[in-house]
Each structure stands twice: as structure tokens, then as C-alpha cells.
Design an enzyme around this catalytic site. Structure first.
Site, mmCIF file in Angstrom:
data_model
loop_
_atom_site.group_PDB
_atom_site.id
_atom_site.type_symbol
_atom_site.label_atom_id
_atom_site.label_comp_id
_atom_site.label_asym_id
_atom_site.label_seq_id
_atom_site.Cartn_x
_atom_site.Cartn_y
_atom_site.Cartn_z
ATOM 1 N N GLY A 119 22.138 -17.691 -136.579
ATOM 2 C CA GLY A 119 22.143 -17.352 -134.933
ATOM 3 C C GLY A 119 21.324 -16.163 -134.693
ATOM 4 N N LYS B 278 37.691 -18.077 -133.139
ATOM 5 C CA LYS B 278 37.517 -17.160 -134.097
ATOM 6 C C LYS B 278 38.614 -16.925 -135.202
ATOM 7 C CE LYS B 278 34.188 -15.015 -134.162
ATOM 8 N NZ LYS B 278 32.936 -15.393 -134.747
HETATM 9 P P1 NAP Z 1 25.378 -14.189 -128.432
HETATM 10 O O1 NAP Z 1 24.009 -13.405 -128.334
HETATM 11 O O2 NAP Z 1 25.591 -15.347 -127.615
HETATM 12 O O3 NAP Z 1 25.112 -14.905 -130.058
HETATM 13 C C1 NAP Z 1 25.755 -16.228 -130.522
HETATM 14 C C2 NAP Z 1 24.776 -16.823 -131.312
HETATM 15 O O4 NAP Z 1 25.274 -18.251 -131.858
HETATM 16 C C3 NAP Z 1 23.489 -17.219 -130.691
HETATM 17 O O5 NAP Z 1 22.391 -17.039 -131.641
HETATM 18 C C4 NAP Z 1 23.581 -18.743 -130.439
HETATM 19 O O6 NAP Z 1 22.504 -19.381 -130.095
HETATM 20 C C5 NAP Z 1 24.178 -19.043 -131.568
HETATM 21 N N1 NAP Z 1 24.880 -20.357 -131.459
HETATM 22 C C6 NAP Z 1 25.814 -21.080 -130.352
HETATM 23 N N2 NAP Z 1 26.104 -22.084 -130.640
HETATM 24 C C7 NAP Z 1 25.293 -22.546 -131.556
HETATM 25 C C8 NAP Z 1 25.147 -24.055 -132.080
HETATM 26 N N3 NAP Z 1 25.950 -25.092 -131.872
HETATM 27 N N4 NAP Z 1 24.478 -24.010 -133.142
HETATM 28 C C9 NAP Z 1 23.559 -23.089 -133.539
HETATM 29 N N5 NAP Z 1 23.707 -21.846 -133.157
HETATM 30 C C10 NAP Z 1 24.712 -21.652 -131.956
HETATM 31 O O7 NAP Z 1 26.699 -13.634 -128.685
HETATM 32 P P2 NAP Z 1 26.881 -12.321 -129.982
HETATM 33 O O8 NAP Z 1 27.607 -11.367 -128.992
HETATM 34 O O9 NAP Z 1 25.771 -11.709 -130.671
HETATM 35 O O10 NAP Z 1 27.924 -13.047 -131.099
HETATM 36 C C11 NAP Z 1 27.533 -13.136 -132.354
HETATM 37 C C12 NAP Z 1 28.996 -13.144 -132.830
HETATM 38 O O11 NAP Z 1 29.763 -11.970 -133.063
HETATM 39 C C13 NAP Z 1 29.851 -14.506 -132.588
HETATM 40 O O12 NAP Z 1 30.086 -14.852 -133.796
HETATM 41 C C14 NAP Z 1 30.838 -13.552 -131.607
HETATM 42 O O13 NAP Z 1 32.033 -14.318 -131.809
HETATM 43 C C15 NAP Z 1 31.136 -12.489 -132.448
HETATM 44 N N6 NAP Z 1 31.586 -11.559 -131.675
HETATM 45 C C16 NAP Z 1 30.888 -10.882 -130.452
HETATM 46 C C17 NAP Z 1 31.534 -9.924 -129.702
HETATM 47 C C18 NAP Z 1 31.036 -9.253 -128.602
HETATM 48 O O14 NAP Z 1 31.739 -8.593 -127.941
HETATM 49 N N7 NAP Z 1 29.600 -9.511 -128.344
HETATM 50 C C19 NAP Z 1 32.872 -9.265 -130.556
HETATM 51 C C20 NAP Z 1 33.377 -9.781 -131.470
HETATM 52 C C21 NAP Z 1 32.718 -10.762 -132.089
HETATM 53 P P3 NAP Z 1 21.354 -19.473 -128.766
HETATM 54 O O15 NAP Z 1 20.620 -18.155 -128.936
HETATM 55 O O16 NAP Z 1 20.449 -20.518 -129.383
HETATM 56 O O17 NAP Z 1 22.367 -19.599 -127.952
#
Ligand code: NAP
Length: 352
Positions: free
Chosen positions: A13, A170
Site C-alpha cells: 500500500g 483491524k
Molecule cells: P490510506 O492512505 O487510505 O492507505 C490505505 C492503503 O491501503 C492505500 O495504499 C490503499 O491503496 C491500500 N488498499 C486499500 N484496499 C486495497 C486493496 N484491495 N488492495 C491493495 N491495496 C489496498 O490510509 P492510511 O491512513 O495511510 O492507512 C494505512 C494503514 O494505517 C491502514 O492499515 C489503516 O488501517 C492504518 N491506520 C490508519 C490510521 C489513521 O488515522 N490514518 C490510524 C490507525 C491505523 P490505494 O492507494 O490504491 O487506495
């Protein structure tokens, strides 16, 4: 013992909000990085990664992989020493089919990535991006916690497919990660469990949940009253650095609550107002009765309102400080840098 600069590190990702910073820090440290993206032709999503490829020639390779396709990550993982698995759908509103949109990609996706790790003869270590959402479900859960403070010992027991499905996704994904690690025993696993992540993005995308909240706050969506929601908050750069430290230091172990400070939406607005006085930031909380009326229109149900609005959280971040040597940026810096990035990207109006 730690990671070897001759072998690549895989980041799944890679185009995401958190992952992009992880990729940048690894490149700056001199590591060869492989990043998976859903499509190498989705130029708007990967533009910033292409710029990194120009800045660090031959150090960043992009591979196409989808969480829902078995075997999709095998080629990218082959020959890597460390895998940092961040990819997982992150959204909490407008969910029509939680099983298909959230649970399957999170759970099956984690299994697919870890099967790729099992199939590779080189991967020694996996860092999984979990969440504080795997520690707790509703803010009200804290009332059942002895001492009133969450530690790495706690697991979310209140979320389900029907209630807080993102948090459930999660939780089940992290649990599957620990089970697969135990079964294999060939590689070590450590998790980073961030709270609500804020701070500047390396891309100009506006569709991520962290971005959306900040854009809505700065653009006046909550001007008449902020939802009285409380979070453990952390800077995206700190979250990325925690992943890098966990990847490179093989002695680091276990789960890591990654939270710098505790704050509410109104706290965010009060901090931002000092620097951005002309933006229509809320000056008070929206009354709870109003939340019951407008919440459902915004995709938030009564049970969520009942169990979250006005209830404070408390996380113990001492383990991540000790195990990974983390220090956290002040919330003020996080929020101001985030708002400035959104203004520069044209996603928030510049009112100076
Ligand atoms: P994000 O920018 O939406 O990143 C999510 C990533 O997952 C993107 O690269 C997306 O790809 C990819 N993804 C989603 N569905 C997919 C699929 N079917 N196949 C391949 N890739 C896929 O959000 P983020 O905040 O950076 O989140 C990253 C991680 O951190 C996640 O595991 C999330 O649960 C965790 N997290 C986030 C937060 C927060 O507040 N932001 C807090 C705690 C944990 P695309 O770019 O193609 O959409």
C-alpha cells in the site's frame, strides 16, 4: 541484529498516507524499497512515489498487488528481508457492505501478504500496521478497563460486523497476523497500533479518512459545533518513523500503542484558530441531542453516539518510547503542518 542494506524492504500500500512517509524515510536511510500499489497506471495516486524514484534512482521499485488476489504479493516479497504491511481499507463512513469493503480486504489481505512471506525464503521480519482500533472499540469501553488506561495487553472486544466494522477489521486482521506468525515461526512479527493519525501528506489526494477530517474541519463543516469526539492522536511522520524503527531493529517486539497526545475535535479547532483565525473553525461542541438528529444523516448511528460522544480516552505510550525509542511531536506542530499542506495543495482555502 538488524536489517541489511543489501536486501530490499517491501512496503504494501505504498501510495497510502502513512506508507508514503515510510517509503521516504527508508530511502533516506539508504534502503532499497519495493512498494506495492493497486495500479502502476493510477498516476494521480502514485505521482509522489514517481518523484521519489527520480530523487533516489534505482532504489524504489513499484509492483502491482491487490489484497483480494491470492498470490498477488508473492513476486514482490521474494528476496526481501522485511515486509511492512500497511495496506488495508480505512474508512468509517458510507459503508454499504462491511464484509466485502472492510473485513475481507483487511483479513484476507493480511493472510495473502503473510502467505507471500511464508513462500519467500528470505523474509525474516514483518511489521504490521494495526491500530488502536484493535485495542478498543467504543470510547465507553474504557469504563471497563482496570486503571482506566489502555495498554498493549488490551484487545477490542466490542466491535463486530454490525458495529464499528472498521475497528473489527483491524482486530481480526491483527489476530490473524499473530496466529500466522506462531504457526510459521520462521519470521518475527511486531505491530504498530496508531491512534488517529494527523499531519501533512506527501500526496495531494483528498480521499483518505485523516485528510477528509482535517479538510472538513478547516473548510467550516463543523463551524456551528464540533462533534465531541475524543482521540489518541499521533503525527503521521511519527507513525512512519515507528514502522521504520520496528523494521530495522530486530530486537523490537510485540504490539506498540502509537499515540502522542489525547485531544478532541474542539481541541484541534482551538489550536488551529491561533494560526488560522479566518477559517470557520468551531468554538464549541455540538450538543449531544443535535448529534442524535444529524448523526444518522452523516452515517453515524445512535449506538455510536451513545457510546462515544463526550467520553475521553487514555492510552499508555510508555512501551513504544522504551522499545523503539520514540519521541512524539507536539500536537500543535502536527495540526499546523497538516493545515498548511492542505492549503498548499488547494484542498483548503488560503484566507491569509
Ligand atoms: P490510506 O492512505 O487510505 O492507505 C490505505 C492503503 O491501503 C492505500 O495504499 C490503499 O491503496 C491500500 N488498499 C486499500 N484496499 C486495497 C486493496 N484491495 N488492495 C491493495 N491495496 C489496498 O490510509 P492510511 O491512513 O495511510 O492507512 C494505512 C494503514 O494505517 C491502514 O492499515 C489503516 O488501517 C492504518 N491506520 C490508519 C490510521 C489513521 O488515522 N490514518 C490510524 C490507525 C491505523 P490505494 O492507494 O490504491 O487506495
Amino acid at each position: 541484529m538488524g536489517a541489511d542494506k543489501n536486501l530490499p524492504i517491501l512496503v504494501t500500500g505504498a501510495s497510502g498516507y502513512i506508507a508514503s512517509w515510510i517509503v521516504q524515510y527508508l530511502l533516506e536511510e539508504g534502503y532499497h524499497v519495493r512498494g506495492t500499489v493497486r495500479s502502476t497506471k493510477a498516476y494521480a495516486k502514485i505521482e509522489h512515489l514517481q518523484k521519489m524514484q527520480e530523487k533516489f534512482p534505482d532504489m524504489l521499485d513499484l509492483f502491482e498487488a491487490d489484497l483480494m488476489k491470492p498470490g498477488s504479493f508473492d513476486e514482490a516479497a521474494k528476496g526481501c528481508q522485511v515486509v511492512i504491511h500497511t495496506a488495508s481499507p480505512f474508512f468509517i463512513q458510507k459503508i454499504k457492505d462491511p464484509q466485502k469493503q472492510l473485513i475481507e480486504p483487511a483479513l484476507q489481505g493480511t493472510k495473502n501478504v503473510l502467505n507471500a512471506v511464508n513462500n519467500s525464503s528470505t523474509v525474516e521480519r514483518v511489521v504490521l500496521t494495526s491500530s488502536c482500533a484493535a485495542i478498543y472499540g467504543d470510547n465507553a469501553d474504557i469504563e471497563l478497563i482496570e486503571g482506566g488506561i489502555y495498554t498493549e495487553e488490551h484487545w477490542n472486544t466490542s466491535s463486530s460486523l454490525a458495529h464499528n466494522p472498521y475497528s473489527y477489521s483491524k482486530t481480526v486482521a491483527e489476530k490473524a497476523g499473530w496466529e500466522m506468525q506462531k504457526e510459521s515461526g520462521k519470521w518475527t512479527l511486531t505491530t504498530i497500533n496508531p491512534g488517529f493519525v494527523m499531519g501533512p501528506s506527501l500526496s495531494n489526494r483528498s480521499d483518505g479518512t485523516s485528510q477528509t477530517y482535517m479538510i472538513d474541519l478547516m473548510n467550516g463543516k463543523f463551524k456551528s459545533g464540533a462533534p465531541d469526539l475524543h482521540f489518541g492522536v499521533v503525527d503521521v511522520r511519527d507513525v512512519a518513523m515507528a514502522h521504520v524503527k520496528a523494521a530495522l531493529n530486530y530486537r523490537a517486539s510485540g504490539r506498540h500503542i502509537c499515540v502522542g497526545e489525547h485531544a478532541s475535535f474542539l481541541d484541534f479547532a482551538n489550536i488551529l484558530r491561533e494560526e488560522f483565525p479566518k477559517h470557520k473553525l468551531p468554538k464549541k461542541n455540538a450538543p449531544k441531542f443535535l448529534m442524535y438528529i444529524v448523526g444518522p444523516l452523516m452515517g453515524v448511528n445512535w449506538r455510536f453516539i451513545n457510546r462515544n460522544i463526550g467520553i475521553k480516552l487514555n492510552f499508555d505510550n510508555s512501551y513504544i518510547k522504551e522499545d523503539l525509542g520514540m519521541q512524539f511531536m507536539p500536537l500543535k506542530q502536527t495540526l499546523i503542518d497538516h493545515a498548511k499542506q492542505l492549503i498548499q495543495s488547494g484542498l483548503v482555502a488560503d484566507k491569509k
